[in-house]
Design an enzyme around this catalytic site. Structure first.
Site, mmCIF file in Angstrom:
data_model
loop_
_atom_site.group_PDB
_atom_site.id
_atom_site.type_symbol
_atom_site.label_atom_id
_atom_site.label_comp_id
_atom_site.label_asym_id
_atom_site.label_seq_id
_atom_site.Cartn_x
_atom_site.Cartn_y
_atom_site.Cartn_z
ATOM 1 N N ASP A 1 7.706 -43.404 60.010
ATOM 2 C CA ASP A 1 8.119 -42.224 60.446
ATOM 3 C C ASP A 1 7.429 -40.963 60.013
ATOM 4 O O ASP A 1 6.936 -40.010 60.720
ATOM 5 C CB ASP A 1 9.507 -41.890 60.483
ATOM 6 C CG ASP A 1 10.109 -42.308 58.948
ATOM 7 O OD1 ASP A 1 9.398 -42.461 58.153
ATOM 8 O OD2 ASP A 1 11.437 -42.240 58.847
ATOM 9 N N ASP B 1 4.807 -38.777 53.455
ATOM 10 C CA ASP B 1 5.120 -37.511 52.546
ATOM 11 C C ASP B 1 4.156 -37.677 51.330
ATOM 12 O O ASP B 1 3.292 -37.405 51.019
ATOM 13 C CB ASP B 1 6.350 -37.407 52.195
ATOM 14 C CG ASP B 1 6.897 -36.283 51.814
ATOM 15 O OD1 ASP B 1 5.981 -35.185 51.296
ATOM 16 O OD2 ASP B 1 8.065 -35.840 51.544
ATOM 17 N N ARG C 1 19.586 -39.170 62.039
ATOM 18 C CA ARG C 1 18.479 -40.236 62.703
ATOM 19 C C ARG C 1 18.465 -40.224 63.923
ATOM 20 O O ARG C 1 17.437 -40.402 64.584
ATOM 21 C CB ARG C 1 18.687 -41.586 62.462
ATOM 22 C CG ARG C 1 18.430 -41.695 60.639
ATOM 23 C CD ARG C 1 18.410 -43.375 60.454
ATOM 24 N NE ARG C 1 18.713 -43.724 59.108
ATOM 25 C CZ ARG C 1 17.492 -43.770 58.178
ATOM 26 N NH1 ARG C 1 16.230 -43.444 58.524
ATOM 27 N NH2 ARG C 1 17.742 -43.961 56.944
#
Length: 180
Positions: A99, A102, A164
């Site tokens: 998803d 980072d 979510r």
């Protein structure tokens, strides 16, 4: 839930367009291969589901549960495999579906692990790339959208397992997670 979002960074329409664009590119790039899509749970689920329907190829799917967050809003740096693959990736072309990239702590660890396990190739497909958050150098091969450094939720991304199910990706208001 929607009241906890300060701004929408990626709309439902943008997500759909990203899935079409990346699915088309993966169809071209892997046309003569038998890739395996490996989703990193839980956040990958909406993206992997929507993306996989836009890839016009035969492929296998598998899942791993990996975490470096352990319930907070910042990576602990300690990558834990909670559930490993149930199939071999030796000699396979692996597409890791994620998803967000980072800090890159998790993905660098998993890429190294898959190479050690004998994967033919290992490439990353991510809905979101947040390069300002990097703690380790890494550049995903397939990126849906680059976003600024902000704490985002929705479309698989969570805060303490909530949000979510939002159909978009939004910035979570700091007052929701700053409990001083």
């Amino acid at each position: 839930m929607h009241n906890d979002i300060s701004e929408i960074l990626v709309t439902e329409k943008e997500i759909a367009d990203i899935c079409i664009r990346l699915g088309s590119q993966l169809t071209k790039d892997y046309k003569d291969k038998n890739p395996i899509l490996i989703g990193l749970l839980k956040g990958c689920m909406p993206f992997m589901s929507d993306l996989s329907r836009k890839i016009d190829l035969k492929f296998d799917m598998a899942y791993m549960s990996v975490s470096s967050y352990h319930g907070g809003i910042a990576s602990s740096g300690d990558v834990k495999i909670k559930m490993d693959l149930d199939i071999s990736i030796k000699g396979r072309d692996v597409l890791i579906i994620e998803d967000i990239v980072d800090t890159a702590n998790t993905i660098v660890t998993i890429v190294e692990l898959f190479k050690h396990r004998g994967a033919n190739s290992v490439k990353m497909v991510t809905l979101l790339d947040k390069p300002e958050g990097r703690l380790r150098p890494y550049q995903p091969e397939y990126v849906g959208k680059v976003i600024p450094k902000a704490f985002v939720v929705g479309y698989g991304l969570d805060y303490d397992e909530y949000y979510r199910n939002l159909p978009y990706v939004g910035v979570l208001k700091p007052e929701v997670y700053n409990h001083e």
